[in-house]
Design an enzyme around this catalytic site. Structure first.
Site, mmCIF file in Angstrom:
data_model
loop_
_atom_site.group_PDB
_atom_site.id
_atom_site.type_symbol
_atom_site.label_atom_id
_atom_site.label_comp_id
_atom_site.label_asym_id
_atom_site.label_seq_id
_atom_site.Cartn_x
_atom_site.Cartn_y
_atom_site.Cartn_z
ATOM 1 N N LYS A 154 37.921 -5.714 -24.350
ATOM 2 C CA LYS A 154 39.050 -4.807 -24.522
ATOM 3 C C LYS A 154 39.326 -4.844 -23.047
ATOM 4 O O LYS A 154 40.678 -4.828 -22.799
ATOM 5 C CB LYS A 154 38.725 -3.346 -25.196
ATOM 6 C CG LYS A 154 39.995 -2.579 -25.128
ATOM 7 C CD LYS A 154 39.281 -1.140 -25.801
ATOM 8 C CE LYS A 154 38.611 -1.250 -27.217
ATOM 9 N NZ LYS A 154 38.589 0.193 -27.667
ATOM 10 N N GLU A 193 28.386 -8.224 -19.431
ATOM 11 C CA GLU A 193 27.743 -9.395 -20.219
ATOM 12 C C GLU A 193 28.726 -10.455 -20.681
ATOM 13 O O GLU A 193 28.470 -11.517 -20.545
ATOM 14 C CB GLU A 193 27.071 -8.725 -21.715
ATOM 15 C CG GLU A 193 25.985 -7.511 -21.071
ATOM 16 C CD GLU A 193 26.367 -6.389 -21.389
ATOM 17 O OE1 GLU A 193 25.553 -5.216 -21.681
ATOM 18 O OE2 GLU A 193 27.694 -6.035 -21.039
ATOM 19 N N GLU A 212 24.789 3.613 -34.029
ATOM 20 C CA GLU A 212 25.664 3.781 -32.727
ATOM 21 C C GLU A 212 26.501 4.927 -33.140
ATOM 22 O O GLU A 212 26.921 5.580 -32.216
ATOM 23 C CB GLU A 212 26.353 2.631 -32.277
ATOM 24 C CG GLU A 212 27.137 2.771 -30.948
ATOM 25 C CD GLU A 212 27.581 1.263 -30.366
ATOM 26 O OE1 GLU A 212 26.865 0.232 -29.993
ATOM 27 O OE2 GLU A 212 28.792 1.085 -30.666
ATOM 28 N N HIS A 271 7.717 -10.572 -48.552
ATOM 29 C CA HIS A 271 6.624 -11.217 -48.157
ATOM 30 C C HIS A 271 6.334 -10.880 -46.537
ATOM 31 O O HIS A 271 5.481 -11.424 -45.571
ATOM 32 C CB HIS A 271 6.729 -12.911 -48.057
ATOM 33 C CG HIS A 271 6.659 -13.302 -49.529
ATOM 34 N ND1 HIS A 271 5.519 -13.628 -50.117
ATOM 35 C CD2 HIS A 271 7.848 -13.246 -50.136
ATOM 36 C CE1 HIS A 271 5.822 -13.941 -51.321
ATOM 37 N NE2 HIS A 271 7.205 -13.591 -51.729
ATOM 38 N N LYS A 309 24.076 1.272 -19.289
ATOM 39 C CA LYS A 309 24.911 0.077 -18.439
ATOM 40 C C LYS A 309 25.118 0.771 -16.994
ATOM 41 O O LYS A 309 25.328 0.192 -15.987
ATOM 42 C CB LYS A 309 26.140 -0.121 -19.100
ATOM 43 C CG LYS A 309 26.225 -0.938 -20.103
ATOM 44 C CD LYS A 309 27.747 -1.261 -20.842
ATOM 45 C CE LYS A 309 27.422 -2.032 -21.997
ATOM 46 N NZ LYS A 309 28.773 -2.384 -22.736
#
Length: 550
Positions: free
Chosen positions: A206, A212, A353, A384, A516
């Site tokens: 945005k 990142e 979140e 399993h 962050k």
């Protein structure tokens, strides 16, 4: 407002819980022959069976009263009318506008936002069609064969999950890839699979500043220029989904290939927007529109259906019942469809979140549990792995079993052998979790195996299952774009409903931002040569140890 756990409806539920906590679902099914008929909702081909839950009519009535006391219906109206219910960021939460297939205007600050939404959808359609047809080519004139979506969080999880789920609808000559982790292995291993002459990068950020995402984007650009040797090639191999035109232009992306994104779209609700460009390229814009249509169907259902016949509301209320009264604080998402293998991960972000918060809308610390720890895996793989804990563990894990009746793949005897085995396992798990196996039943079973009495005595407690472990089954005809849109929207509105009851803002994510913030303080310390001493002793030593050994 008064804290919801001080409300009359909460107190009534607490009293009711004391009567219900020791009741076994076996007995409820014996007592109510028509229990399934009472406790399921059918919406077209969607069947939601919530009869295998520890509930009665009184439970649902009291939970509905709780929703009303929390003013859910008023908040629902505010969501759809564009009120800035995300008050900590002064934003609306209008993801419902992205899939608004009615002719009705949706207003934000008095202005209809639908013309802009439709404009971006048209832009997506033209671009997707051009990529799929080969009209849009790479710098050397070759057709695009690889599409790498570079994003993180909602800009990655949603598109990745959809493309995996709808692979049977995907273009055979285009492969989508998704890079999110700043770990260099993610981008490096993906680039090893691609040819720079036939690769398109979608940079989804945005602000066009997400650390990142932009780190990966710059590495992708370096890789491209290393091979194609011309900065002009960026325009043929990069597009942006952003609001920061200046940064996009500086990166080298053609402004015609920038897709608009609005601040009233939260990241975890963004797959319906231009963030879904990788989806529309892979499955085609017609199928992307069907995805939107499916979500719009559920928007209308959530908005119009009575609370006691409302799928997202019922799922939310049952969740509140378990989390806040039984103290079952974990929830499993168990899709019996390999295409939905990423769906639990997608819902982890959507739910945790949104509602993983201990501060209410009034700024007070809440004194009850909010969002559950959500996890899961596709069946039958999970059987399993962790189903042992679900059946016999000390933690009770309410579970959602999700299953399409028909598969896209005809394989095995009569073309449906695999899928019938899958269906049998799904239904059997819900039955065995509910019923369990008593000590007497286990003993009889072992006796029929002609074991000696001593071995029967040893094995019986290990072969006993308490049962009374709740589950909800969600069945639909086939995993299609439309049904997937419906499924996602059901959970979106479930999450919203629970957030309203818990009096929290489900649309911000300050916990994500805080980590962050600290990372930005740590990074310079990793680079500078001096020994670090500005943090606590553990953090200082972790940084210093890393610097010595890097």
């Amino acid at each position: 407002m008064t804290s919801i756990n001080k409300s009359s409806s909460w107190k009534a539920l607490n009293s009711h819980f004391k009567k219900m906590k020791s009741i076994h679902m076996r007995d409820l099914f014996i007592k109510e022959n028509n229990r399934f008929n009472k406790y399921h909702i059918q919406y077209e081909d969607f069947l939601v069976d919530f009869s295998k839950n520890r509930i009665t009519d009184e439970t649902l009535n009291l939970l509905t009263n709780l929703a009303k006391e929390a003013k859910l219906e008023d908040w629902r109206d505010r969501l759809f009318s564009g009120d800035k219910i995300n008050f900590t960021e002064n934003r609306s939460a209008l993801h419902i506008a992205l899939r608004n297939k009615s002719q009705k205007a949706i207003l934000l600050d008095g202005k209809d936002i639908m013309p802009n939404v439709k404009k971006v959808l048209r832009q997506m359609k033209i671009f997707s069609n051009d990529i799929r047809s080969g009209k849009f080519k790479g710098y050397t004139g070759k057709k695009i064969k690889s599409v790498i979506n570079i994003g993180i969080g909602g800009s990655d999880l949603g598109p990745a999950m959809i493309c995996e789920a709808l692979k049977s609808y995907g273009a055979k000559d285009i492969t989508p890839y998704f890079v999110s982790n700043v770990d260099g292995a993610d981008i490096a291993q993906t680039l090893e699979l691609c040819d720079p002459e036939t690769t398109l990068f979608i940079v989804a950020s945005k602000t066009f500043t997400t650390q990142e995402t932009m780190t990966n984007a710059y590495s992708a650009r370096t890789w491209l220029l290393k091979h194609l040797k011309d900065r002009q090639s960026i325009k043929n191999h990069f597009v942006a989904i952003s609001t920061n035109g200046a940064a996009v232009d500086k990166f080298g992306i053609d402004k015609e290939n920038m897709f608009e994104f609005w601040d009233w779209v939260g990241g975890r609700y963004s797959l319906w927007s231009a963030i879904g460009l990788s989806i529309s390229i892979f499955i085609g814009m017609d199928n992307f529109e069907k995805l939107l249509n499916g979500a719009h169907d559920i928007d209308n259902h959530f908005k119009d259906a009575p609370l006691n016949k409302n799928i997202p509301v019922i799922l939310a209320l049952i969740g509140v019942w378990y989390i806040n009264f039984f103290k079952f604080n974990t929830h499993a998402i168990l899709p019996y469809d390999q295409g939905l293998s990423l769906f639990p991960s997608y819902l982890q972000q959507a739910d945790m979140e949104s509602n993983g918060k201990f501060i209410d809308r009034n700024g007070n610390k809440i004194k009850y549990h909010s969002g559950p720890i959500l996890w899961g895996e596709s069946g039958t793989n999970g059987q399993h792995a962790f189903y042992q804990l679900i059946h016999q563990g000390t933690e009770v894990v309410p579970s959602d079993f999700i299953m399409p009746i028909h598969s896209h793949y005809s394989i095995g005897n009569n073309g449906n052998e695999h899928h019938k085995i899958l269906i049998a396992n799904c239904i059997a798990q819900t039955q065995s979790l509910m019923m369990g196996k008593t000590n007497k039943e286990a003993r009889k079973e072992l006796k029929n195996q002609n074991l000696d009495e001593n071995m029967i005595k040893i094995l019986t407690p290990h072969k006993t299952f308490e049962g009374n472990r709740p589950s909800t089954s969600i069945l639909f005809d086939k995993l299609t774009p439309k049904s997937l849109g419906r499924l996602i929207a059901i959970y979106e509105h479930k999450i919203f409903t629970q957030g309203i009851i818990w009096n929290i803002n489900s649309f911000d994510q300050w916990g994500v931002e805080y980590g962050k913030q600290i990372a930005k303080l740590v990074l310079p310390k990793l680079i500078e040569p001096n020994e670090t001493s500005g943090f606590d002793s553990s953090t200082n030593n972790l940084i210093n140890y890393t610097k010595k050994n890097i």
